[in-house]
Design a protein around this motif. Structure first.
Motif, PDB file in Angstrom:
ATOM      1  N   ASP A  11       9.084  32.132  41.717  1.00 18.27           N
ATOM      2  CA  ASP A  11      10.151  32.907  42.367  1.00 18.27           C
ATOM      3  C   ASP A  11      11.485  32.715  41.652  1.00 18.27           C
ATOM      4  OD1 ASP A  11       8.516  34.060  44.290  1.00 18.27           O
ATOM      5  OD2 ASP A  11       8.979  32.544  45.822  1.00 18.27           O
ATOM      6  N   ALA A  12      11.775  31.483  41.216  1.00 19.59           N
ATOM      7  CA  ALA A  12      13.008  31.212  40.480  1.00 19.59           C
ATOM      8  C   ALA A  12      13.019  31.951  39.148  1.00 19.59           C
ATOM      9  CB  ALA A  12      13.173  29.706  40.268  1.00 19.59           C
ATOM     10  N   ALA A  13      11.874  31.991  38.480  1.00 18.59           N
ATOM     11  CA  ALA A  13      11.776  32.713  37.207  1.00 18.59           C
ATOM     12  C   ALA A  13      11.984  34.208  37.424  1.00 18.59           C
ATOM     13  CB  ALA A  13      10.426  32.452  36.546  1.00 18.59           C
ATOM     14  N   ILE A  14      11.400  34.730  38.482  1.00 20.73           N
ATOM     15  CA  ILE A  14      11.574  36.150  38.808  1.00 20.73           C
ATOM     16  C   ILE A  14      13.045  36.456  39.047  1.00 20.73           C
ATOM     17  CG2 ILE A  14      11.122  37.908  40.581  1.00 20.73           C
ATOM     18  CD1 ILE A  14       8.304  36.535  40.856  1.00 20.73           C
ATOM     19  N   SER A  15      13.699  35.600  39.808  1.00 23.11           N
ATOM     20  CA  SER A  15      15.121  35.795  40.089  1.00 23.11           C
ATOM     21  C   SER A  15      15.946  35.767  38.805  1.00 23.11           C
ATOM     22  CB  SER A  15      15.601  34.706  41.051  1.00 23.11           C
ATOM     23  OG  SER A  15      16.971  34.850  41.325  1.00 23.11           O
ATOM     24  N   ALA A  16      15.664  34.797  37.945  1.00 20.50           N
ATOM     25  CA  ALA A  16      16.400  34.687  36.681  1.00 20.50           C
ATOM     26  C   ALA A  16      16.171  35.907  35.804  1.00 20.50           C
ATOM     27  CB  ALA A  16      15.988  33.411  35.947  1.00 20.50           C
ATOM     28  N   LEU A  17      14.932  36.362  35.720  1.00 20.76           N
ATOM     29  CA  LEU A  17      14.629  37.534  34.888  1.00 20.76           C
ATOM     30  C   LEU A  17      15.236  38.800  35.461  1.00 20.76           C
ATOM     31  CD1 LEU A  17      10.941  36.733  33.972  1.00 20.76           C
ATOM     32  CD2 LEU A  17      12.893  36.786  32.416  1.00 20.76           C
ATOM     33  N   GLY A  18      15.353  38.864  36.771  1.00 19.87           N
ATOM     34  CA  GLY A  18      15.962  40.024  37.398  1.00 19.87           C
ATOM     35  C   GLY A  18      17.426  40.197  37.027  1.00 19.87           C
ATOM     36  N   ASP A  19      18.050  39.102  36.611  1.00 19.27           N
ATOM     37  CA  ASP A  19      19.464  39.141  36.224  1.00 19.27           C
ATOM     38  C   ASP A  19      19.665  39.498  34.759  1.00 19.27           C
ATOM     39  OD1 ASP A  19      20.179  38.414  38.792  1.00 19.27           O
ATOM     40  OD2 ASP A  19      20.311  36.271  38.326  1.00 19.27           O
ATOM     41  N   VAL A  20      18.588  39.642  33.999  1.00 18.57           N
ATOM     42  CA  VAL A  20      18.696  39.967  32.571  1.00 18.57           C
ATOM     43  C   VAL A  20      18.680  41.484  32.406  1.00 18.57           C
ATOM     44  CG1 VAL A  20      17.596  39.768  30.304  1.00 18.57           C
ATOM     45  CG2 VAL A  20      17.556  37.826  31.888  1.00 18.57           C
ATOM     46  N   HIS A  21      19.744  41.984  31.808  1.00 18.47           N
ATOM     47  CA  HIS A  21      19.865  43.424  31.562  1.00 18.47           C
ATOM     48  C   HIS A  21      20.220  43.635  30.089  1.00 18.47           C
ATOM     49  CE1 HIS A  21      19.507  44.350  35.795  1.00 18.47           C
ATOM     50  NE2 HIS A  21      20.323  43.336  36.023  1.00 18.47           N
ATOM     51  N   VAL A  22      19.198  43.703  29.257  1.00 14.22           N
ATOM     52  CA  VAL A  22      19.389  43.827  27.820  1.00 14.22           C
ATOM     53  C   VAL A  22      20.154  45.116  27.482  1.00 14.22           C
ATOM     54  CG1 VAL A  22      18.173  43.989  25.611  1.00 14.22           C
ATOM     55  CG2 VAL A  22      17.356  42.420  27.364  1.00 14.22           C
ATOM     56  N   SER A  23      20.025  46.124  28.320  1.00 15.53           N
ATOM     57  CA  SER A  23      20.723  47.392  28.055  1.00 15.53           C
ATOM     58  C   SER A  23      22.241  47.209  28.057  1.00 15.53           C
ATOM     59  CB  SER A  23      20.327  48.447  29.082  1.00 15.53           C
ATOM     60  OG  SER A  23      20.686  48.034  30.393  1.00 15.53           O
ATOM     61  N   ALA A  24      22.731  46.147  28.681  1.00 18.26           N
ATOM     62  CA  ALA A  24      24.166  45.899  28.726  1.00 18.26           C
ATOM     63  C   ALA A  24      24.650  45.049  27.545  1.00 18.26           C
ATOM     64  CB  ALA A  24      24.533  45.204  30.040  1.00 18.26           C
ATOM     65  N   TRP A  25      23.714  44.513  26.752  1.00 21.10           N
ATOM     66  CA  TRP A  25      24.103  43.685  25.611  1.00 21.10           C
ATOM     67  C   TRP A  25      24.659  44.569  24.508  1.00 21.10           C
ATOM     68  CZ3 TRP A  25      19.525  39.840  24.476  1.00 21.10           C
ATOM     69  CH2 TRP A  25      19.289  39.053  25.607  1.00 21.10           C
ATOM     70  N   PRO A  26      25.698  44.100  23.835  1.00 23.21           N
ATOM     71  CA  PRO A  26      26.175  44.824  22.654  1.00 23.21           C
ATOM     72  C   PRO A  26      25.064  44.867  21.594  1.00 23.21           C
ATOM     73  CG  PRO A  26      27.782  43.169  23.336  1.00 23.21           C
ATOM     74  CD  PRO A  26      26.526  42.930  24.135  1.00 23.21           C
ATOM     75  N   GLU A  27      25.062  45.910  20.807  1.00 23.42           N
ATOM     76  CA  GLU A  27      24.033  46.096  19.773  1.00 23.42           C
ATOM     77  C   GLU A  27      23.933  44.890  18.844  1.00 23.42           C
ATOM     78  OE1 GLU A  27      20.935  48.333  18.114  1.00 23.42           O
ATOM     79  OE2 GLU A  27      22.110  48.763  19.890  1.00 23.42           O
ATOM     80  N   ASP A  28      25.085  44.357  18.418  1.00 24.06           N
ATOM     81  CA  ASP A  28      25.085  43.200  17.519  1.00 24.06           C
ATOM     82  C   ASP A  28      24.434  41.986  18.168  1.00 24.06           C
ATOM     83  OD1 ASP A  28      26.327  44.674  15.554  1.00 24.06           O
ATOM     84  OD2 ASP A  28      28.338  43.877  15.954  1.00 24.06           O
ATOM     85  N   THR A  29      24.711  41.779  19.437  1.00 26.84           N
ATOM     86  CA  THR A  29      24.120  40.645  20.159  1.00 26.84           C
ATOM     87  C   THR A  29      22.616  40.805  20.237  1.00 26.84           C
ATOM     88  OG1 THR A  29      26.134  40.358  21.476  1.00 26.84           O
ATOM     89  CG2 THR A  29      24.104  39.391  22.354  1.00 26.84           C
ATOM     90  N   LEU A  30      22.166  42.011  20.556  1.00 28.34           N
ATOM     91  CA  LEU A  30      20.732  42.257  20.647  1.00 28.34           C
ATOM     92  C   LEU A  30      20.060  41.995  19.311  1.00 28.34           C
ATOM     93  CD1 LEU A  30      18.259  43.128  22.217  1.00 28.34           C
ATOM     94  CD2 LEU A  30      18.880  45.507  21.764  1.00 28.34           C
ATOM     95  N   ARG A  31      20.651  42.477  18.246  1.00 26.80           N
ATOM     96  CA  ARG A  31      20.077  42.257  16.915  1.00 26.80           C
ATOM     97  C   ARG A  31      20.036  40.762  16.574  1.00 26.80           C
ATOM     98  NH1 ARG A  31      19.270  46.910  14.116  1.00 26.80           N
ATOM     99  NH2 ARG A  31      20.401  48.747  14.835  1.00 26.80           N
ATOM    100  N   GLU A  32      21.102  40.022  16.932  1.00 31.34           N
ATOM    101  CA  GLU A  32      21.150  38.586  16.651  1.00 31.34           C
ATOM    102  C   GLU A  32      20.109  37.818  17.460  1.00 31.34           C
ATOM    103  OE1 GLU A  32      25.121  37.315  17.507  1.00 31.34           O
ATOM    104  OE2 GLU A  32      25.993  38.549  15.923  1.00 31.34           O
ATOM    105  N   GLN A  33      19.855  38.254  18.676  1.00 33.46           N
ATOM    106  CA  GLN A  33      18.957  37.542  19.586  1.00 33.46           C
ATOM    107  C   GLN A  33      17.537  38.077  19.579  1.00 33.46           C
ATOM    108  OE1 GLN A  33      19.949  34.831  21.396  1.00 33.46           O
ATOM    109  NE2 GLN A  33      21.842  35.023  20.236  1.00 33.46           N
ATOM    110  N   LEU A  34      17.261  39.091  18.780  1.00 37.70           N
ATOM    111  CA  LEU A  34      15.970  39.768  18.828  1.00 37.70           C
ATOM    112  C   LEU A  34      14.790  38.838  18.567  1.00 37.70           C
ATOM    113  CD1 LEU A  34      14.615  42.412  19.417  1.00 37.70           C
ATOM    114  CD2 LEU A  34      14.885  43.034  17.008  1.00 37.70           C
ATOM    115  N   GLY A  35      14.924  37.931  17.616  1.00 44.91           N
ATOM    116  CA  GLY A  35      13.841  36.994  17.326  1.00 44.91           C
ATOM    117  C   GLY A  35      13.529  36.109  18.513  1.00 44.91           C
ATOM    118  N   GLU A  36      14.566  35.523  19.108  1.00 47.84           N
ATOM    119  CA  GLU A  36      14.371  34.667  20.272  1.00 47.84           C
ATOM    120  C   GLU A  36      13.874  35.461  21.477  1.00 47.84           C
ATOM    121  OE1 GLU A  36      17.352  31.497  21.074  1.00 47.84           O
ATOM    122  OE2 GLU A  36      18.364  32.397  19.346  1.00 47.84           O
ATOM    123  N   LEU A  37      14.404  36.654  21.652  1.00 49.26           N
ATOM    124  CA  LEU A  37      13.971  37.507  22.752  1.00 49.26           C
ATOM    125  C   LEU A  37      12.503  37.885  22.596  1.00 49.26           C
ATOM    126  CD1 LEU A  37      14.648  39.151  25.297  1.00 49.26           C
ATOM    127  CD2 LEU A  37      15.398  40.995  23.783  1.00 49.26           C
TER     128      LEU A  37
END
Length: 68
Positions: A11-37
Motif C-alpha cells: 500500500d505504501a508503494a502504491i501511494s508513493a507511485l501514485g505521486d509520480v507524474h513523469v509528464s510533469a518532469w522537464p524534458e532534460d530531467t526525464l532524459r537524465e533520469q531515463l536509465g534509472e527510471l
C-alpha cells in the motif's frame, strides 16, 4: 514477512507511485533520469509478475477490483 506487514508495504508503494507524474518532469530531467527510471520500472514489473505468478500458482485468480 507477515501478511499484514506485506500488504502495508505494498500500500505504501502504491501511494508513493501514485505521486509520480513523469509528464510533469522537464524534458532534460526525464532524459537524465531515463536509465534509472527504466531500471526501476523493469524491476517493478518483474517483482509484480513474480507475486502474481505465485498467487496464480496456488490456483487463485487476480481480478481487477470493480469500481464503486
Amino acid at each position: 514477512m507477515r501478511s499484514n506487514e506485506a500488504i502495508a508495504r505494498l500500500d505504501a508503494a502504491i501511494s508513493a507511485l501514485g505521486d509520480v507524474h513523469v509528464s510533469a518532469w522537464p524534458e532534460d530531467t526525464l532524459r537524465e533520469q531515463l536509465g534509472e527510471l527504466s531500471t526501476a520500472l523493469c524491476t517493478l514489473d518483474a517483482l509484480l509478475s513474480r507475486i502474481a505468478d505465485e498467487v496464480r500458482a496456488r490456483g487463485l485468480r487476480i481480478e481487477e477490483p470493480v469500481s464503486a
